[in-house]
Design a protein around this motif. Structure first.
Motif, mmCIF file in Angstrom:
data_model
loop_
_atom_site.group_PDB
_atom_site.id
_atom_site.type_symbol
_atom_site.label_atom_id
_atom_site.label_comp_id
_atom_site.label_asym_id
_atom_site.label_seq_id
_atom_site.Cartn_x
_atom_site.Cartn_y
_atom_site.Cartn_z
ATOM 1 N N TRP A 41 0.834 -1.198 0.000
ATOM 2 C CA TRP A 41 0.000 0.000 0.000
ATOM 3 C C TRP A 41 0.872 1.251 0.000
ATOM 4 C CZ3 TRP A 41 -4.968 -0.267 -1.092
ATOM 5 C CH2 TRP A 41 -5.626 -1.487 -0.888
ATOM 6 N N ILE A 42 0.419 2.285 -0.686
ATOM 7 C CA ILE A 42 1.162 3.538 -0.799
ATOM 8 C C ILE A 42 0.485 4.590 0.075
ATOM 9 C CG2 ILE A 42 2.093 5.269 -2.359
ATOM 10 C CD1 ILE A 42 1.653 3.293 -4.656
ATOM 11 N N ASP A 43 1.228 5.134 1.019
ATOM 12 C CA ASP A 43 0.731 6.162 1.923
ATOM 13 C C ASP A 43 1.107 7.529 1.352
ATOM 14 O OD1 ASP A 43 0.151 7.928 3.969
ATOM 15 O OD2 ASP A 43 0.932 6.640 5.564
ATOM 16 N N GLU A 44 0.105 8.307 0.949
ATOM 17 C CA GLU A 44 0.393 9.614 0.337
ATOM 18 C C GLU A 44 1.147 10.535 1.288
ATOM 19 O OE1 GLU A 44 -1.933 13.151 -2.147
ATOM 20 O OE2 GLU A 44 -3.085 11.548 -1.186
ATOM 21 N N VAL A 45 0.865 10.433 2.575
ATOM 22 C CA VAL A 45 1.537 11.285 3.558
ATOM 23 C C VAL A 45 3.031 10.990 3.623
ATOM 24 C CG1 VAL A 45 1.648 11.906 5.999
ATOM 25 C CG2 VAL A 45 -0.574 11.491 4.925
ATOM 26 N N LYS A 46 3.395 9.723 3.410
ATOM 27 C CA LYS A 46 4.793 9.308 3.496
ATOM 28 C C LYS A 46 5.405 9.071 2.108
ATOM 29 C CE LYS A 46 3.910 6.976 7.908
ATOM 30 N NZ LYS A 46 3.949 5.674 8.641
ATOM 31 N N ALA A 47 4.806 9.631 1.090
ATOM 32 C CA ALA A 47 5.212 9.359 -0.289
ATOM 33 C C ALA A 47 6.641 9.826 -0.587
ATOM 34 C CB ALA A 47 4.244 10.038 -1.249
ATOM 35 N N ASN A 48 7.352 9.007 -1.382
ATOM 36 C CA ASN A 48 8.661 9.427 -1.864
ATOM 37 C C ASN A 48 8.462 10.318 -3.093
ATOM 38 O OD1 ASN A 48 8.157 7.708 -4.065
ATOM 39 N ND2 ASN A 48 9.358 6.029 -3.200
ATOM 40 N N ILE A 49 9.549 10.697 -3.746
ATOM 41 C CA ILE A 49 9.456 11.619 -4.877
ATOM 42 C C ILE A 49 8.584 11.043 -5.991
ATOM 43 C CG2 ILE A 49 10.762 12.750 -6.711
ATOM 44 C CD1 ILE A 49 13.075 13.032 -4.743
ATOM 45 N N ALA A 50 8.787 9.764 -6.311
ATOM 46 C CA ALA A 50 8.028 9.130 -7.387
ATOM 47 C C ALA A 50 6.543 9.071 -7.039
ATOM 48 C CB ALA A 50 8.563 7.721 -7.635
ATOM 49 N N GLU A 51 6.239 8.712 -5.807
ATOM 50 C CA GLU A 51 4.843 8.584 -5.387
ATOM 51 C C GLU A 51 4.155 9.944 -5.297
ATOM 52 O OE1 GLU A 51 6.131 4.622 -2.856
ATOM 53 O OE2 GLU A 51 5.729 6.508 -1.834
ATOM 54 N N THR A 52 4.909 10.981 -4.917
ATOM 55 C CA THR A 52 4.368 12.342 -4.886
ATOM 56 C C THR A 52 3.982 12.781 -6.293
ATOM 57 O OG1 THR A 52 5.677 12.946 -2.942
ATOM 58 C CG2 THR A 52 4.866 14.744 -4.312
ATOM 59 N N LEU A 53 4.823 12.436 -7.254
ATOM 60 C CA LEU A 53 4.527 12.717 -8.661
ATOM 61 C C LEU A 53 3.237 12.013 -9.076
ATOM 62 C CD1 LEU A 53 7.083 12.386 -11.571
ATOM 63 C CD2 LEU A 53 4.944 11.150 -11.663
ATOM 64 N N PHE A 54 3.109 10.764 -8.682
ATOM 65 C CA PHE A 54 1.917 9.974 -9.008
ATOM 66 C C PHE A 54 0.657 10.601 -8.414
ATOM 67 C CE2 PHE A 54 -1.122 6.685 -7.703
ATOM 68 C CZ PHE A 54 -1.379 6.055 -8.916
ATOM 69 N N PHE A 55 0.697 10.911 -7.129
ATOM 70 C CA PHE A 55 -0.489 11.450 -6.465
ATOM 71 C C PHE A 55 -0.835 12.850 -6.968
ATOM 72 C CE2 PHE A 55 0.297 8.204 -3.115
ATOM 73 C CZ PHE A 55 -0.968 7.641 -3.123
ATOM 74 N N SER A 56 0.151 13.600 -7.411
ATOM 75 C CA SER A 56 -0.118 14.922 -7.961
ATOM 76 C C SER A 56 -1.028 14.819 -9.172
ATOM 77 C CB SER A 56 1.196 15.609 -8.336
ATOM 78 O OG SER A 56 0.945 16.859 -8.978
ATOM 79 N N LYS A 57 -0.742 13.856 -10.044
ATOM 80 C CA LYS A 57 -1.567 13.663 -11.241
ATOM 81 C C LYS A 57 -2.942 13.088 -10.867
ATOM 82 C CE LYS A 57 -2.192 13.880 -15.671
ATOM 83 N NZ LYS A 57 -1.378 13.184 -16.671
ATOM 84 N N ILE A 58 -2.966 12.161 -9.927
ATOM 85 C CA ILE A 58 -4.233 11.581 -9.487
ATOM 86 C C ILE A 58 -5.131 12.651 -8.873
ATOM 87 C CG2 ILE A 58 -5.323 10.004 -7.845
ATOM 88 C CD1 ILE A 58 -4.055 8.614 -10.235
ATOM 89 N N ASN A 59 -4.574 13.489 -8.018
ATOM 90 C CA ASN A 59 -5.360 14.530 -7.362
ATOM 91 C C ASN A 59 -5.895 15.541 -8.374
ATOM 92 O OD1 ASN A 59 -4.957 13.386 -4.831
ATOM 93 N ND2 ASN A 59 -3.135 14.602 -4.404
ATOM 94 N N SER A 60 -5.106 15.810 -9.390
ATOM 95 C CA SER A 60 -5.549 16.710 -10.453
ATOM 96 C C SER A 60 -6.761 16.125 -11.180
ATOM 97 C CB SER A 60 -4.408 16.954 -11.445
ATOM 98 O OG SER A 60 -4.852 17.676 -12.568
ATOM 99 N N LEU A 61 -6.694 14.828 -11.471
ATOM 100 C CA LEU A 61 -7.812 14.158 -12.134
ATOM 101 C C LEU A 61 -9.052 14.150 -11.243
ATOM 102 C CD1 LEU A 61 -9.055 12.392 -14.369
ATOM 103 C CD2 LEU A 61 -8.045 10.396 -13.229
ATOM 104 N N VAL A 62 -8.875 13.833 -9.966
ATOM 105 C CA VAL A 62 -10.007 13.785 -9.028
ATOM 106 C C VAL A 62 -10.681 15.150 -8.934
ATOM 107 C CG1 VAL A 62 -10.634 13.537 -6.599
ATOM 108 C CG2 VAL A 62 -9.156 11.841 -7.678
ATOM 109 N N ASP A 63 -9.893 16.202 -8.814
ATOM 110 C CA ASP A 63 -10.460 17.551 -8.735
ATOM 111 C C ASP A 63 -11.281 17.862 -9.974
ATOM 112 O OD1 ASP A 63 -9.284 17.967 -6.284
ATOM 113 O OD2 ASP A 63 -7.587 19.110 -7.066
ATOM 114 N N TYR A 64 -10.770 17.459 -11.125
ATOM 115 C CA TYR A 64 -11.459 17.723 -12.386
ATOM 116 C C TYR A 64 -12.768 16.935 -12.465
ATOM 117 C CZ TYR A 64 -11.764 18.978 -17.338
ATOM 118 O OH TYR A 64 -12.156 19.501 -18.556
ATOM 119 N N LEU A 65 -12.715 15.665 -12.078
ATOM 120 C CA LEU A 65 -13.918 14.829 -12.111
ATOM 121 C C LEU A 65 -14.994 15.368 -11.178
ATOM 122 C CD1 LEU A 65 -12.363 11.240 -12.116
ATOM 123 C CD2 LEU A 65 -13.413 12.437 -14.040
#
Length: 213
Positions: A80-104
């Motif tokens: 499981w990936i914890d956004e609060v403890k995300a590394n650089i790669a995971e932060t990049l991933f969640f940034s795009k996911i959050n952008s999509l969620v906001d748009y939806l």
């Protein structure tokens, strides 16, 4: 007045609109340019590093209230990936996911308030039999999301295809989707049954769900 300013600030995202259109018309979307090649490479390095650290565990079926490990149904290992403890790669991933969620949420009023994601690795010979991504005691999952992190030389004969079971005019139709690197698949969690075919070469991905309250 604040609603007026929000409307003025809205900028249409062509990629997200394509996702919305595809899900509305066929209950799933396939996107090959959601992440850049560089993004996929960084995420692949992250999942590989964590796998080598022996951080993964055997995946189960059901949720925490009804969890059972059944090798005859599912063979992947997850982390499981914890956004609060995300590394650089995971932060990049969640940034795009959050952008999509906001748009939806702004355009489709889906009411997505939560998300959960994990790395998933299917060793050679494993699979995940046909299932639905919702639980009897929890139906909050709205959209399922898979991002493939396989190497650039991935071939169809490596196996691990995702099969979606669609209903077309009252007849069941199988849609086979190959896990090419960088490919993202989004589909309706409560509607589409699906499976992962046997894997012949280790298969890497990030899998998750966008959830309502």
């Amino acid at each position: 007045m604040s609603q007026l300013f929000e409307a003025l600030d809205f900028v249409e995202n062509v990629q997200y609109e394509r996702i919305i259109s595809d899900i509305a018309s066929q209950q799933f979307a396939i996107i090959d340019d959601f992440f850049s090649t560089e993004d996929v490479s960084v995420l692949r390095a992250s999942i590989t590093e964590k796998y080598e650290e022996d951080a993964f565990k055997k995946a189960a079926i059901g949720n925490k209230f009804d969890e059972l490990i059944v090798k005859s149904i599912r063979g992947d290992v997850i982390l499981w990936i914890d956004e609060v403890k995300a590394n650089i790669a995971e932060t990049l991933f969640f940034s795009k996911i959050n952008s999509l969620v906001d748009y939806l949420n702004k355009t489709c009023f889906l009411g997505i308030l939560h998300k959960e994601f994990h790395y998933a690795i299917y060793p050679k010979g494993t699979f995940y039999k046909r299932h639905l991504d919702t639980f009897k005691n929890d139906d909050r999952r709205k959209l399922s999301f898979v991002c493939y992190l396989n190497h650039e030389d991935w071939l169809p004969e490596n196996g691990g295809e995702l099969v979606l079971y669609l209903n077309k005019n009252g007849k069941e139709v199988e849609r086979v989707i190959y896990p090419f690197p960088g490919r993202v698949v989004i589909f309706e969690s409560q509607i589409l049954e699906h499976e992962v075919k046997p894997v012949h070469t280790k298969r890497l991905s990030i899998t998750g769900w966008l959830k309502t309250r």
